[in-house]
Write a protein that holds these residues in place. Structure first.
Motif, mmCIF file in Angstrom:
data_model
loop_
_atom_site.group_PDB
_atom_site.id
_atom_site.type_symbol
_atom_site.label_atom_id
_atom_site.label_comp_id
_atom_site.label_asym_id
_atom_site.label_seq_id
_atom_site.Cartn_x
_atom_site.Cartn_y
_atom_site.Cartn_z
ATOM 1 N N ALA A 1 -22.020 67.411 -24.707
ATOM 2 C CA ALA A 1 -22.493 68.800 -24.678
ATOM 3 C C ALA A 1 -23.927 68.885 -25.188
ATOM 4 C CB ALA A 1 -21.584 69.679 -25.539
ATOM 5 N N LYS A 2 -24.247 68.097 -26.184
ATOM 6 C CA LYS A 2 -25.587 68.104 -26.761
ATOM 7 C C LYS A 2 -26.601 67.610 -25.741
ATOM 8 C CE LYS A 2 -28.910 66.605 -29.826
ATOM 9 N NZ LYS A 2 -30.150 65.932 -29.427
ATOM 10 N N VAL A 3 -26.279 66.493 -25.098
ATOM 11 C CA VAL A 3 -27.209 65.921 -24.122
ATOM 12 C C VAL A 3 -27.350 66.865 -22.915
ATOM 13 C CG1 VAL A 3 -27.618 63.964 -22.580
ATOM 14 C CG2 VAL A 3 -26.834 63.556 -24.908
ATOM 15 N N ASP B 1 -27.181 70.084 -23.063
ATOM 16 C CA ASP B 1 -28.096 71.132 -23.522
ATOM 17 C C ASP B 1 -29.555 70.705 -23.331
ATOM 18 O OD1 ASP B 1 -26.245 72.992 -24.336
ATOM 19 O OD2 ASP B 1 -26.494 72.644 -26.489
ATOM 20 N N GLU B 2 -29.847 69.445 -23.646
ATOM 21 C CA GLU B 2 -31.231 68.976 -23.536
ATOM 22 C C GLU B 2 -31.698 69.048 -22.079
ATOM 23 O OE1 GLU B 2 -32.478 69.042 -26.207
ATOM 24 O OE2 GLU B 2 -31.340 68.025 -27.772
ATOM 25 N N ALA B 3 -30.797 68.736 -21.152
ATOM 26 C CA ALA B 3 -31.143 68.896 -19.732
ATOM 27 C C ALA B 3 -31.483 70.356 -19.466
ATOM 28 C CB ALA B 3 -29.982 68.451 -18.845
ATOM 29 N N GLY B 4 -30.664 71.257 -20.013
ATOM 30 C CA GLY B 4 -30.923 72.687 -19.861
ATOM 31 C C GLY B 4 -32.286 73.065 -20.425
ATOM 32 N N HIS B 5 -32.619 72.539 -21.601
ATOM 33 C CA HIS B 5 -33.915 72.849 -22.208
ATOM 34 C C HIS B 5 -35.053 72.425 -21.282
ATOM 35 C CE1 HIS B 5 -32.017 72.685 -26.513
ATOM 36 N NE2 HIS B 5 -31.449 73.566 -25.709
ATOM 37 N N GLY B 6 -34.910 71.227 -20.731
ATOM 38 C CA GLY B 6 -35.927 70.744 -19.801
ATOM 39 C C GLY B 6 -36.080 71.717 -18.634
ATOM 40 N N VAL C 1 -34.563 64.536 -35.718
ATOM 41 C CA VAL C 1 -35.401 64.837 -34.546
ATOM 42 C C VAL C 1 -35.190 66.275 -34.100
ATOM 43 C CG1 VAL C 1 -35.919 64.208 -32.162
ATOM 44 C CG2 VAL C 1 -35.472 62.412 -33.863
ATOM 45 N N ASP C 2 -33.925 66.682 -33.972
ATOM 46 C CA ASP C 2 -33.678 68.077 -33.616
ATOM 47 C C ASP C 2 -34.105 68.994 -34.760
ATOM 48 O OD1 ASP C 2 -31.509 66.429 -31.933
ATOM 49 O OD2 ASP C 2 -32.035 68.255 -30.847
ATOM 50 N N GLY C 3 -33.941 68.515 -35.994
ATOM 51 C CA GLY C 3 -34.392 69.303 -37.147
ATOM 52 C C GLY C 3 -35.888 69.540 -37.098
ATOM 53 N N GLU D 1 -29.632 77.212 -29.185
ATOM 54 C CA GLU D 1 -28.749 76.065 -28.982
ATOM 55 C C GLU D 1 -29.049 74.922 -29.940
ATOM 56 O OE1 GLU D 1 -28.260 77.083 -24.265
ATOM 57 O OE2 GLU D 1 -29.311 75.243 -24.806
ATOM 58 N N GLU D 2 -30.267 74.937 -30.469
ATOM 59 C CA GLU D 2 -30.755 73.779 -31.207
ATOM 60 C C GLU D 2 -30.036 73.573 -32.531
ATOM 61 O OE1 GLU D 2 -32.345 70.873 -30.251
ATOM 62 O OE2 GLU D 2 -33.890 72.173 -29.424
ATOM 63 N N SER D 3 -29.564 74.651 -33.133
ATOM 64 C CA SER D 3 -29.002 74.465 -34.460
ATOM 65 C C SER D 3 -27.655 73.733 -34.386
ATOM 66 C CB SER D 3 -29.008 75.808 -35.184
ATOM 67 O OG SER D 3 -27.780 76.144 -35.638
ATOM 68 N N PHE D 4 -26.953 73.888 -33.276
ATOM 69 C CA PHE D 4 -25.763 73.055 -33.022
ATOM 70 C C PHE D 4 -26.159 71.577 -33.004
ATOM 71 C CE2 PHE D 4 -24.215 71.217 -28.788
ATOM 72 C CZ PHE D 4 -23.173 70.462 -29.325
ATOM 73 N N HIS D 5 -27.294 71.267 -32.415
ATOM 74 C CA HIS D 5 -27.720 69.861 -32.312
ATOM 75 C C HIS D 5 -27.931 69.247 -33.683
ATOM 76 C CE1 HIS D 5 -29.491 70.742 -28.066
ATOM 77 N NE2 HIS D 5 -28.215 70.995 -28.170
ATOM 78 N N GLN D 6 -28.611 70.015 -34.530
ATOM 79 C CA GLN D 6 -28.898 69.471 -35.852
ATOM 80 C C GLN D 6 -27.605 69.336 -36.661
ATOM 81 O OE1 GLN D 6 -31.340 71.772 -38.556
ATOM 82 N NE2 GLN D 6 -32.119 69.918 -39.507
HETATM 83 FE FE LIG Z 1 -31.925 69.442 -29.273
#
Ligand SMILES: [Fe+2]
Ligand SMILES: [Fe+2]
Lengths: 331, 94
Positions: free
Chosen positions: A86-88, A90-95, A144-146, A173-178
């Motif tokens: 799910a995290k990865v 999300d990163e596709a979504g961010h891109g 890195v996400d932090g 979405e980023e705070s889930f990543h950290q």
């Molecule tokens: Fe992230």
């Protein structure tokens, strides 16, 4: 950061009195906190700089999927695997959010992707380091996400509407990543075996300095940084953000019982901040030049994915055209 | 062959009964795929229960140059807002 050392084409920041009427009106809108939208008039240098910055940011999200994707099939439990997937994703979504924001400035996504594959566009230095153990996955989320959050939260207030809106989505979405990264490290460091904790310490030893480098070299003297700040596409200086990151992260490392690999790290009561040791900028520039541990591998992986997907993109277009033609005929 | 998938604007209606709201855009070869891509890109966390996609090329927008002509006439019509009218203190709710 995800966009590092962005060139603004400026050799000095001009005052309002040196600008044309159009340019002055533009700058005054920015100073008043009014958002610039794609159809509004903007100086060519603002447009170009934003394309550079937003596309670098987008490329970083996409290339950033590679080091973490490396561990999806080897995650130690189904729960961790689902979270990482799910995290990865999300990163596709961010891109994709970011490529769309860049496209509003009059470039196509394919053009931007070509620039990346030709080695002309940059992405963040951090993604050129390898993920050697499972603890690296926790450390990336945490550090890195932090670090990315530090930079992206202020960018939610940047002057360009589509970029600011993309950043708002990303930050949600980023705070889930950290947190998932930190949670992974808690299970290794506080609930795990001595070997697991040692693995986390080793990951921190390797990622700490590259994470600090993400913010980029000091830009207190940089004309590009001053210009970007005047345009409000950069809100804080690299050093300010790096200091905040260190201040925030040290207590988190303490809770994990990990040691930050910096003998000079010390609380400075007078400044109200942590002092920290000198960063090896030669390493940073070397990675930017393409000589980091994984630069070649990352670019090769992206090119290959693009080439392998070409037939799918072409087939989908051919199919859509055929169906459209059939519908037109029937009508 | 090298042809980029067209761009679509994505609108999502959330669960709370509000109108569809523009959330961003996505590339897709056709409308069906545009909905699928929009689902993946914009609704990973229950953001919506309905998706509209419209080809970006089909969107007609007002131009920034017309801003005054279009929107200035509304500015001096403050009597269109309820707060323009004082409510006597004796009349508690209106
Ligand atoms: Fe992230
Ligand atoms: Fe991201």
């Amino acid at each position: 950061m995800y966009a590092q050392m962005v060139d603004t084409g400026a050799n000095k920041v001009r005052g309002l009195e040196e600008m044309s009427a159009q340019e002055r009106a533009f700058q005054e809108r920015i100073d008043a906190g009014i958002k610039i939208e794609p159809k509004d008039w903007m100086p060519e240098a603002y447009r170009k700089t934003l394309i550079r910055q937003i596309s670098q940011h987008a490329h970083s999200e996409i290339v950033g999927m590679l080091p973490e994707g490396n561990w999806i099939s080897r995650a130690p439990s189904l729960k961790r695997k689902a979270i990482l997937l799910a995290k990865v994703q999300d990163e596709a979504g961010h891109g994709l959010y970011l490529y769309s924001a860049a496209e509003t400035l009059g470039v196509s996504r394919d053009q931007l992707v070509d620039e990346l594959h030709a080695g002309r566009a940059k992405y963040s230095s951090i993604f050129n380091y390898p993920t050697l153990t499972w603890a690296d996955i926790g450390t990336i989320g945490w550090l890195v996400d932090g670090a990315a959050i530090m930079n992206q939260i202020p960018l939610c207030r940047c002057s360009f509407g589509p970029y600011s809106r993309a950043m708002i989505r990303v930050c949600k979405e980023e705070s889930f990543h950290q947190r998932q990264g930190y949670d992974l490290l808690i299970s290794l460091c506080r609930d795990g075996t001595a070997e697991q904790k040692a693995m986390a310490q080793d990951a921190l030893n390797r990622w700490w300095w590259p994470a600090l480098m993400m913010f980029g070299p000091s830009d207190a003297e940089s004309v590009h940084s001053a210009q970007s700040q005047a345009w409000r596409i950069k809100i804080f200086s690299n050093d300010e953000l790096r200091q905040r990151f260190v201040d925030q992260t040290v207590p988190q490392a303490e809770y994990l019982g990990l040691t930050i690999p910096d003998p000079d790290l010390k609380w400075n009561a007078e400044r109200g901040h942590y002092d920290f040791g000198a960063i090896d900028w030669d390493e940073f520039y070397n990675v930017l030049k393409g000589n980091g541990p994984c630069n070649r591998e990352r670019l090769r992986a992206r090119r290959q994915a693009w080439e392998d997907g070409a037939w799918v993109r072409d087939a989908a277009i051919a199919h859509a055209e055929k169906r459209a033609a059939r519908t037109a005929q029937a009508a | 062959m090298k042809k980029e998938w067209p761009l679509w604007e994505v609108f999502i209606r959330s669960q709370h009964g509000l109108a569809h709201k523009h959330v961003g855009s996505t590339h897709a070869p056709d409308a069906e795929m545009a909905i699928k891509n929009a689902r993946d890109v914009y609704t990973r966390r229950n953001e919506g229960v309905s998706i509209w996609v419209v080809k970006s090329a089909d969107v007609v927008a007002s131009s920034p140059g017309d801003k005054e002509a279009l929107f200035e006439p509304a500015q001096d019509k403050i009597y269109r807002h309820p707060t323009f009218f004082p409510v006597p203190e004796e009349v508690k709710h209106m």
